[in-house]
Design an enzyme around this catalytic site. Structure first.
Site, short mmCIF file in Angstrom:
data_model
loop_
_atom_site.label_atom_id
_atom_site.label_comp_id
_atom_site.label_asym_id
_atom_site.label_seq_id
_atom_site.Cartn_x
_atom_site.Cartn_y
_atom_site.Cartn_z
N GLU A 147 22.85 32.45 16.38
CA GLU A 147 21.90 32.57 15.28
C GLU A 147 22.56 33.28 14.09
O GLU A 147 23.48 34.09 14.26
CB GLU A 147 20.65 33.33 15.73
CG GLU A 147 19.84 32.60 16.78
CD GLU A 147 19.40 31.21 16.34
OE1 GLU A 147 19.02 31.05 15.16
OE2 GLU A 147 19.47 30.29 17.16
N HIS A 355 -13.28 -11.53 -16.66
CA HIS A 355 -13.40 -10.20 -17.23
C HIS A 355 -14.81 -9.63 -17.11
O HIS A 355 -15.80 -10.33 -17.09
CB HIS A 355 -13.00 -10.19 -18.71
CG HIS A 355 -13.24 -11.48 -19.43
ND1 HIS A 355 -12.29 -12.08 -20.21
CD2 HIS A 355 -14.31 -12.30 -19.47
CE1 HIS A 355 -12.76 -13.20 -20.69
NE2 HIS A 355 -13.98 -13.35 -20.28
#
Length: 466
Positions: A147, A355
């Site tokens: 570590e 539309h």
């Protein structure tokens, strides 16, 4: 994570963190796949039962370390009559970038080198904070994982680090786990202690180096979650582009892992493709579109579009600014145009809704034109109802179709009509009130107003012309 959601259930690119790990592990075709659960286990177990029902879950009631977690899983196998033989691979549930290919490499290295334990390692640009892999000179065997806080200056210069992913000989693992001690600062059983135990017993410990160190990244906060999402997205985009897809701006394009493409598809900037979305040959999506669980047929175009659970047919056109909700089936060469919303609607080949319209709970036949500002009135306050419009129809602008109602093939409807009764094939439906003009109303009711002055000027001009 500072969240009510368990860490491993946070998602990137359409899959939870643990879902990514399970998917990568599945590529090994393991005889047994076990997920050890603890915190919020009910949520995790429920999630796993959806994404991979064959996964077995084991509850670690007390979190006593990584070694204890693995021992809990092995005990479950033993108690269910499974012979512990072969290779055991241990992965972390918060490493979503790990690939099945890398796990295959780990397994192959483990078998080829005859190791008792093989560590998946990676060489990183900055190893600060990580456990260093210390190797034996000459043989390359792993002698220790040190570590950072315990490392010497020379060991801290090592850039090869431990990923937390291991391959073990099953029998040696079981024996070693029984010897793991808890006399450490955490009072836990560390899985990494197994390496020293098997090495002291004369067995070899090796390492397999991942091709891309980013695969081993674990997630502990939302900053790391976002970084992992970016890295995985880059991987998905690269795969798509190498398969013949044009991604105009990768920096603004986001994909889920389950999205699929055919060659010569194009994705324009600002687009998100989610879920099981499929983009066909030569189709174009975007810019600024969001498609989820939607199929786009060959040659179709969807621009500035939001779609969910929809099917866009071959050569169809969607947008800009269209919203296709679940159940929308837009036929070949059909059109859902600007400011059009559709839901649970089947639109026939060549039909156009150009539309400013809402089409919900409807079936429209082939080569029909729906006039601007039309609304399919499908809800009576209590229940939804269906509207059917036939083929080769021409419906006027500003129409209301009050369901349930049917407009027959070849029929016309007049502009401004409210259609409440069925229209027979080939008929013209006119459903609007008579126009009535009240002369002089503005002068009497709005005297002195700009409108009154304009009207007076227009009368004078008209009288002068006469």
């Amino acid at each position: 994570m500072k969240s009510a959601t368990p860490k491993v259930l946070h998602a990137i690119c359409g899959r939870s963190l643990v879902g990514h790990v399970v998917a990568a592990s599945r590529e090994l075709d393991p005889e047994n796949l076990i997920v050890v659960v603890g915190h919020a286990r009910e949520q995790v177990q429920a999630h796993l039962s959806e994404v991979d029902p064959a996964v077995r879950t084991v509850v670690q009631h007390e979190q006593k370390g990584t070694g204890h977690a693995v021992r809990t899983a092995l005990d479950e196998l033993t108690n269910s009559g499974v012979a512990l033989d072969g290779t055991v691979i241990v992965v972390c549930g918060d490493t979503p970038l790990l690939t099945g290919e890398t796990l295959e490499q780990l397994s192959a290295t483990h078998a080829a080198d005859g190791n008792a334990v093989t560590v998946l390692s990676a060489e990183v640009p900055d190893s600060t904070g990580y456990g260093r892999i210390v190797r034996e000179a000459g043989t390359g065997a792993v002698t220790a994982i040190v570590e950072h806080k315990d490392a010497s200056d020379s060991q801290r210069a090592i850039r090869e680090i431990n990923s937390g992913v291991f391959a073990f000989d099953a029998r040696l693992l079981v024996d070693a786990l029984g010897k793991v001690r808890t006399d450490n600062s955490q009072g836990e059983e560390y899985l990494t202690d197994v390496l020293g135990i098997v090495r002291e017993a004369g067995h070899r410990v090796g390492a397999a180096v991942a091709a891309d160190h980013r695969e081993i990244l674990g997630i502990n906060n939302r900053v790391q979650l976002a970084e992992a999402r970016r890295l995985l997205n880059e991987r998905l985009l690269e795969r798509a582009m190498l398969a013949g897809v044009t991604i105009v701006d990768p920096a603004s394009t986001w994909l889920d892992v389950s999205v699929s493409f055919e060659q010569d598809a194009t994705v324009h900037p600002g687009t998100q493709l989610l879920g099981s979305t499929h983009i066909g040959t030569g189709a174009e999506v975007g810019p600024h579109s969001r498609l989820a669980d939607t199929s786009v047929g060959a040659g179709a175009v969807a621009s500035f579009t939001v779609a969910e659970g929809a099917r866009i047919g071959e050569g169809a056109s969607v947008g800009p600014y269209a919203y296709l909700r679940p159940g929308t089936d837009l036929g070949p060469r059909a059109k859902a145009g600007t400011y059009v919303e559709m839901k649970n609607a089947s639109i026939g080949e060549g039909t156009k809704v150009p539309h400013l319209s809402y089409v919900g709970d409807a079936t429209i036949g082939e080569f029909t034109n729906i006039g601007a500002a039309s609304v399919f009135v499908n809800y009576d306050g209590e229940a939804k109802h269906h509207t059917t419009v036939g083929s080769h129809c021409k419906t006027g602008s500003d129409n209301m179709f009050v369901a349930p109602v049917t407009v027959g093939d070849g029929a016309y409807t007049a502009a401004g009509s409210v259609i409440t009764k069925d229209v027979p094939p080939g008929s013209l439906a006119v459903a609007r009130g008579q126009q009535r003009n009240i002369e002089g109303w503005v002068a009497r009711k709005r005297p002195g107003s700009a409108a009154a002055q304009a009207a007076a000027a227009a009368r004078q001009e008209s009288e002068g012309e006469r």
